[in-house]
Write a protein that holds these residues in place. Structure first.
Motif, PDB file in Angstrom:
ATOM      1  N   GLY A  29       1.913   4.975   0.956  1.00  0.00           N
ATOM      2  CA  GLY A  29       1.600   5.934   2.023  1.00  0.00           C
ATOM      3  C   GLY A  29       1.024   7.195   1.408  1.00  0.00           C
ATOM      4  N   LYS A  30       0.264   7.943   2.225  1.00  0.00           N
ATOM      5  CA  LYS A  30      -0.347   9.198   1.723  1.00  0.00           C
ATOM      6  C   LYS A  30       0.775  10.184   1.401  1.00  0.00           C
ATOM      7  CE  LYS A  30      -3.476  11.100   4.521  1.00  0.00           C
ATOM      8  NZ  LYS A  30      -2.481  10.851   5.469  1.00  0.00           N
ATOM      9  N   THR A  31       0.592  10.938   0.366  1.00  0.00           N
ATOM     10  CA  THR A  31       1.615  11.970   0.056  1.00  0.00           C
ATOM     11  C   THR A  31       0.892  13.325   0.041  1.00  0.00           C
ATOM     12  OG1 THR A  31       1.110  11.763  -2.284  1.00  0.00           O
ATOM     13  CG2 THR A  31       2.949  10.426  -1.463  1.00  0.00           C
ATOM     14  N   ASP A  32       1.653  14.343   0.450  1.00  0.00           N
ATOM     15  CA  ASP A  32       1.041  15.681   0.516  1.00  0.00           C
ATOM     16  C   ASP A  32       2.058  16.680  -0.022  1.00  0.00           C
ATOM     17  OD1 ASP A  32      -0.014  18.037   1.058  1.00  0.00           O
ATOM     18  OD2 ASP A  32      -0.362  17.736   3.217  1.00  0.00           O
ATOM     19  N   LYS A  45       3.505   9.813   9.059  1.00  0.00           N
ATOM     20  CA  LYS A  45       2.601   9.404  10.163  1.00  0.00           C
ATOM     21  C   LYS A  45       1.661   8.316   9.673  1.00  0.00           C
ATOM     22  CE  LYS A  45       1.140  13.641  10.946  1.00  0.00           C
ATOM     23  NZ  LYS A  45       2.231  14.260  10.110  1.00  0.00           N
ATOM     24  N   ASP A  46       1.463   8.213   8.343  1.00  0.00           N
ATOM     25  CA  ASP A  46       0.524   7.214   7.820  1.00  0.00           C
ATOM     26  C   ASP A  46       1.180   5.841   7.945  1.00  0.00           C
ATOM     27  OD1 ASP A  46      -1.026   5.582   6.369  1.00  0.00           O
ATOM     28  OD2 ASP A  46      -0.570   6.462   4.406  1.00  0.00           O
ATOM     29  N   PRO A  47       0.484   4.841   8.584  1.00  0.00           N
ATOM     30  CA  PRO A  47       1.112   3.518   8.794  1.00  0.00           C
ATOM     31  C   PRO A  47       1.572   2.897   7.475  1.00  0.00           C
ATOM     32  CG  PRO A  47      -1.265   3.446   9.174  1.00  0.00           C
ATOM     33  CD  PRO A  47      -0.890   4.891   9.082  1.00  0.00           C
ATOM     34  N   LYS A  82       0.863  -1.187   0.000  1.00  0.00           N
ATOM     35  CA  LYS A  82       0.000   0.000   0.000  1.00  0.00           C
ATOM     36  C   LYS A  82       0.901   1.239   0.000  1.00  0.00           C
ATOM     37  CE  LYS A  82      -2.627  -0.768   3.609  1.00  0.00           C
ATOM     38  NZ  LYS A  82      -2.055  -2.136   3.940  1.00  0.00           N
ATOM     39  N   ALA A 103       2.839   4.198   5.060  1.00  0.00           N
ATOM     40  CA  ALA A 103       4.029   4.818   4.471  1.00  0.00           C
ATOM     41  C   ALA A 103       5.299   4.264   5.089  1.00  0.00           C
ATOM     42  CB  ALA A 103       3.970   6.329   4.681  1.00  0.00           C
ATOM     43  N   LYS A 104       5.152   3.555   6.216  1.00  0.00           N
ATOM     44  CA  LYS A 104       6.370   3.127   6.941  1.00  0.00           C
ATOM     45  C   LYS A 104       7.317   2.373   6.002  1.00  0.00           C
ATOM     46  CE  LYS A 104       5.583   4.608  11.153  1.00  0.00           C
ATOM     47  NZ  LYS A 104       4.549   5.509  10.540  1.00  0.00           N
ATOM     48  N   ASP A 151       3.876  11.200   3.800  1.00  0.00           N
ATOM     49  CA  ASP A 151       3.399  11.545   5.148  1.00  0.00           C
ATOM     50  C   ASP A 151       3.748  10.362   6.064  1.00  0.00           C
ATOM     51  OD1 ASP A 151       2.158  12.084   7.400  1.00  0.00           O
ATOM     52  OD2 ASP A 151       0.116  12.272   6.592  1.00  0.00           O
TER      53      ASP A 151
END
Lengths: 575, 198, 118, 260
Positions: free
Chosen positions: D128-131, D146-148, D126, D150-151, D144
């Motif tokens: 991770g969210k990107t901003d 903090k998004d699990p 999956k 993205a680890k 990001d």
């Protein structure tokens, strides 16, 4: 109103003249010098393409450090040379030469009109064009340098690159100039033909200018609107072409977002494709005139040629997105443009077929203009054929934005349009100045240019096939270009040689202006109306009222004692 | 054909078209203007389709003022066609009356437009604020520029009616200026609902 | 409708003041109508159709009578038909592209002016 | 940088649909050559046969009739229609419109001025969210953390590792200007437009290292913006994936001049 022509001041007669012939010559001298300037830019670029990071030999020392530190060209300078080369050649070189110079001078003569419909508008068009040229060339000296995002100036790059604002303003000027010119041409051709000159008795050159003017009139405004939008983006920080989170030089741009970069491409190519037909149709008209004259027989399929031109003119408005197959446009829409692109290739082939068939049964004279016209046929053939793989969507996936594309359109524009217009210059020089250009110098110029042009552009097909993409400041940085880098050197050397072969032409042109061999009114024994008036024609063009009785190419009538009958001669006996 | 009377002196009517150069020329110019404004409308439509939500004209723009402006422009369209009618009937006095009315209405239109823009600027709404306002300012701005162009042409004609009332081309020029002015009015007829009402 | 405006000398249409006044009334009425229609918040589809329809009626009134296109030479009709043909494609194709690629574009909400400035 | 050149100077075919594109190129160029040669011969014949000879007047028409002379054009048109219907539309739809089926290896490509950021989802599959607000020199994709999900994401610069034979879907997006994701041996090319996410897929079929370059002018460093595409066997790819996972704490900084 118009003072008597004789005692006009020198200023009014030569500088601020409203006579279509003087304006035609003004356009010609400006357009030829702009073509030379654009060509010099490309010669500098070719050095960087052939020998990246090597200091430019002669010019390197004079260029400021900002553009070429110790003689080695920077990427930004290379891009500005490329953008300026493209813009100057297309908008400031070939269109003003094909439509402004030849069109302005020859069309009123060929339809038997005393002048253009709106002489003052004609003068305004030229001065708008000259202002635009000066503004464009001076944009090199602006702080950021000249425009650097290609002659297509795609946003978001073009919204932040330096030099774009001057480019847009210059483009708005030259577009307005061409727009007013188109209005002038269409009104003249439609309304001011001599009695008897029906539409189907007009020479093919006039038809080509007519179609080119319709395209100029209706295709230019969309890009003008696009230019205004891009100007708003740059100056007033709107976001017509900028999406929400776009980053500029690594910093998040706080624009309002909501814009679409592809919108510019639609508006730009809506103009640019009819533009490329404006670049090629008048030269085809010139080639048709020269071929008819030098084979001493009527053109084969006059009706097919004219209807093909009209068909190309109409279709050129629905083909534009074959430049955008891979641009992020929806693939389903690409299929529509694939079909229209293939349809428009048919009339182009028909044009070429008719011109080649016009040689059949003729008695071909190989003087200098005819050499250029004959060379146009195979060269335009190569240009057209190499358009096939670019027009088909799957093969375009591989060839898009490679040197193959550059080879394709240069074959049509350089070995096609420019060679045809050189032929037009040699052909109509006696009409412009009453003197002939030297033939041997003409032959040297012809063979030299033809060989060098092929030397420049044929290797581009090879490098394009190997996958070398265009607009590369340092081609050797990409490893897959290394095996074909020697072809870049071949192209560059041919480009410099091509410049050497232009010197005899420039000398021949200016020498013959004053010392060329004096000629009669109609040295080529041509039948179209411009040869029935004295050369150079006086103000008001025709000494006696013109009445047209026959078609434009009445050569080799059986039984007539002369192998040509001018359009305004009533019966063969009088010939 | 080769007489010294240059092309510009006699209203040249095309043999096959039966239309004077001036009329054909102005219609060709209007054709290119139609393409220019159609591009702006295409841009407006494409930007609107591309965004998920688009503000309603009512809550951003001053619709009553827009309505008044539309009526002003329509009235000026009527006065310019009356001016042309009086030019044909060779009644100079009434021609000058209607032409000055047209110019006055045009200036009124610009004043109202200027007031409206001032209102937006005062509220801190600039073209860079949102894509809707960018489209609004660009389209109305380019339209206003065309109105200014029309005003200049009309004023020149009003001033010329002093000296060149009997010039053979004068009526043709009044007609051309009238056609251009009607076109500018038609652009506003489409612009007003597109921006203000939808 | 009133009599056809006959052609005066020099190809200029004979003026018909009464007709112009009728057209003026119609245009003013239609303007108020379109504002009224938009006042009652129709759903997007019909709202666009109504506004566009009224605008087309108004502009055709101006074009036919004020610009004397009601009886004009065929060359002008030909020119306008040519322009209509090209304008059609200038509208349709970019619109189709935007609709077809809407899936690729994360929807960008266009905030009203007021919210944007806060 | 392996790659030999076939007829017409085309680079090696290293992807599923490369062959069908090459077929088109070879077929069209053969047809072009034939057309050019035939017309060339006819053209030369006309020039020699009908050059000016004293006393021989020109004939007014060439006896080929008006539309009859266009027969060769109708043949070319028929050939083109055939090409469109049988070749262009089917192949184009297969490459650009249809999505690959079954197990698909998805990679996000985020282009920026003069570097390619390659964003792998990592073992959990999956992204991770990107901003965009988080984009920085050390975090070029704006991940990001903090998004699990993205680890375990892996972000590379100018380098793509691909398992051979597995259809790969690239989601192309750009941070700043229009770039062009182009790999010659794959016959893959697609402009990247900021504000859009454009899906492009390819099935690498030949192990080797190929060059990824930018084909759309994106500024002064446009020609320096290139990277490597390493196609390796499934085993090597999994080994590489594992080797990357722990060291993924801080993503690799993107540098424009890539050394390889």
């Amino acid at each position: 109103m118009e003072t008597n022509h004789h005692n006009q001041s020198w200023m009014k007669k030569y500088v601020f003249s409203t006579d279509h012939k003087t304006i035609g010559l003004q356009y010609m001298f400006t357009a030829l010098s702009m073509l030379l300037i654009g060509f010099i830019f490309v010669m500098i670029m070719r050095w960087q393409i052939a020998f990246p990071y090597a200091p430019i030999p002669v010019l390197g020392r004079w260029l400021p450090a900002r553009l070429a530190p110790n003689g080695v060209m920077t990427g930004a300078f290379y891009n500005s040379l490329g953008a300026m080369h493209g813009t100057i050649m297309v908008f400031f070189g070939i269109v003003p030469l094909a439509v402004g110079a030849f069109g302005n001078y020859i069309v009123p003569l060929q339809i038997g009109a005393p002048d253009m419909a709106f002489p003052r508008l004609n003068m305004l068009s030229y001065w708008l064009y000259l202002t635009a040229s000066i503004l464009l060339l001076s944009s090199f000296f602006l702080p950021g340098g000249a425009a650097q995002s290609g002659w297509t100036s795609y946003p978001p790059l073009a919204d932040f690159n330096p030099g774009q604002t001057a480019w847009i303003v210059a483009m708005l000027f030259v577009i307005t100039s061409s727009l007013l010119g188109a209005i002038n041409f269409l009104t003249t051709i439609i309304n001011m033909r001599a009695p008897g000159m029906t539409l189907w008795r007009m020479p093919v050159f006039v038809w080509s200018e007519f179609v080119a003017s319709v395209l100029l009139l209706l295709a230019f405004p969309p890009m003008e609107a696009g230019g205004v939008l891009q100007l708003m983006d740059r100056v007033l920080h709107t976001s017509f072409f900028l999406p929400k989170e776009v980053m500029i030089f690594g910093v998040l741009y706080k624009g309002s977002g909501g814009g679409q970069p592809l919108l510019w491409q639609h508006l730009f190519w809506f103009l640019a494709h009819p533009e490329v037909y404006i670049l090629v149709l008048p030269p085809i008209g010139i080639v048709a005139e020269i071929i008819a004259n030098n084979t001493r027989r009527p053109l084969h399929g006059y009706k097919i040629i004219v209807s093909s031109m009209l068909f190309i003119g109409a279709l050129s408005f629905v083909v534009w997105a074959h430049h955008m197959f891979l641009s992020g446009m929806s693939p389903i829409l690409a299929n529509f443009f694939l079909v229209t692109t293939m349809i428009i290739s048919v009339p182009s082939v028909a044009l070429l077929t008719c011109l080649i068939y016009s040689l059949h049964g003729g008695s071909i004279r190989f003087n200098t203009p005819m050499l250029y016209a004959l060379a146009f046929l195979p060269m335009f053939g190569i240009g057209g054929l190499t358009g096939l793989p670019l027009g088909l969507t799957p093969t375009d996936i591989y060839l898009h934005d490679t040197y193959y594309v550059i080879g394709h359109f240069h074959y049509i524009v350089v070995t096609g349009s420019i060679m045809a217009m050189f032929g037009g210059l040699y052909y109509w020089f006696p009409k412009f100045f009453g003197r002939k250009m030297n033939d041997t110098l003409g032959q040297i110029h012809f063979w030299g240019s033809l060989i060098c042009m092929n030397g420049i552009f044929f290797p581009m097909f090879i490098t394009g096939m190997a996958g070398e993409s265009r607009r590369l400041w340092v081609p050797t940085a990409q490893l897959h270009d290394l095996p074909v880098q020697h072809w870049n050197v071949v192209s560059s050397v041919s480009a410099w040689a091509l410049f050497l072969f232009q010197l005899p032409f420039i000398y021949n042109f200016f020498h013959s202006l004053f010392h060329g061999e004096k000629t009669v009114e109609n040295p080529w024994h041509a039948t179209t109306l411009e040869w029935t008036c004295p050369s150079p024609p006086p103000h008001g063009n025709f000494t006696k009222p013109v009445r047209v009785y026959r078609g434009p190419y009445e050569y080799s009538l059986p039984g007539a004692h002369r192998d040509w009958i001018a359009q305004d001669i009533e019966s063969e006996a009088a010939a | 054909m080769s007489s010294e009377a240059a092309v510009m002196d006699v209203p040249h009517v095309g043999a096959s078209t039966g239309v004077t150069n001036a009329k054909l020329g102005i219609w060709l110019f209007l054709a290119s203007e139609v393409m220019l404004f159609s591009t702006l409308f295409t841009t407006y439509i494409v930007l609107r389709l591309g965004s998920s939500s688009w503000p309603r004209g009512w809550n951003v723009l001053n619709v009553p003022l827009g309505t008044v402006n539309t009526l002003v422009l329509i009235t000026s369209s009527v006065t310019v066609v009356m001016a042309y009618a009086k030019a044909i009937e060779r009644k100079r006095g009434q021609f000058r009356l209607f032409m000055s009315l047209t110019i006055a209405l045009g200036v009124l239109f610009l004043i109202l437009k200027g007031f409206e823009w001032g209102q937006h600027f005062h509220n801190g709404e600039f073209p860079s604020t949102s894509i809707f306002l960018a489209a609004y300012f660009t389209m109305t701005g380019l339209h206003a520029l065309h109105v200014i162009g029309g005003l200049i042409t009309n004023s020149i004609l009003l001033w010329l009616s002093e000296t060149q009332w009997d010039h053979p081309l004068f009526i043709g020029r009044v007609e051309a200026a009238g056609l251009y002015w009607h076109f500018v009015d038609i652009v506003w007829i489409f612009l007003f609902p597109a921006l203000y009402l939808l | 409708m009133t009599t056809q405006t006959s052609h005066a000398a020099g190809g200029h249409a004979a003026p018909n003041v009464k007709l112009y006044m009728i057209i003026f009334g119609a245009l003013a009425f239609l303007t108020l109508l379109t504002v009224l229609v938009s006042y009652i918040h129709l759903p997007p589809g019909p709202a666009v159709a109504a506004a566009l329809g009224i605008a087309v009626v108004k502009s055709s009134l101006v074009v036919l009578f004020f610009m004397h296109l009601i009886n004009e030479r065929p060359i002008i009709y030909g020119l306008l038909a040519l322009v209509a043909f090209f304008v059609l494609f200038l509208y349709l194709l970019p619109m189709t592209d935007t609709i077809a690629t809407s899936g690729r574009r994360p929807a960008q909400a266009v905030t009203t002016a007021v919210e944007a400035t806060r | 940088m392996s790659g030999y050149y076939r007829w017409l100077g085309l680079p090696v075919e290293a992807s599923g649909y490369a062959h069908s594109i090459d077929d088109g190129l070879l077929l069209i160029h053969a047809a072009m050559l034939a057309i050019f040669v035939l017309w060339g011969i006819f053209f030369a014949y006309l020039l020699i046969r009908y050059r000016r000879k004293d006393g021989v007047p020109a004939k007014r028409d060439s006896g080929h009739g008006g539309w009859g002379s266009l027969v060769p054009d109708f043949i070319v048109m028929a050939f083109e229609i055939g090409l469109i219907v049988l070749y262009a539309i089917p192949v184009w739809s297969r490459i650009k419109v249809d999505e690959p089926m079954g197990k698909v290896n998805t990679i996000d490509i985020v282009a920026q001025q003069f570097a390619w950021n390659v964003h792998y989802p990592g073992p959990d599959g999956k992204f991770g969210k990107t901003d965009p607000k988080l984009v920085s020199f050390t975090n070029p994709v704006g991940l990001d953390l903090k998004d699990p999900a993205a680890k375990d994401d892996i972000v590379l610069a100018n380098e793509i590792h691909l398992p051979v034979g597995v259809p790969t879907l690239f989601n192309l997006s750009s941070l700043d200007v229009i770039h062009d994701f182009s790999i010659a041996p794959f016959r893959l090319k697609q402009d990247i437009v900021p504000g859009m996410m454009i899906p492009v897929w390819v099935t690498p079929t030949r192990i080797g290292t190929y060059e990824l370059f930018c084909a759309q002018l994106c500024g002064f460093g446009h020609s320096l913006m290139h990277g490597r595409v390493i196609v390796e066997s499934e085993k090597d790819y999994q080994a590489w994936l594992k080797s990357m996972a722990p060291a993924q704490a801080a993503s690799q900084p993107a540098n424009s001049a890539n050394s390889f």
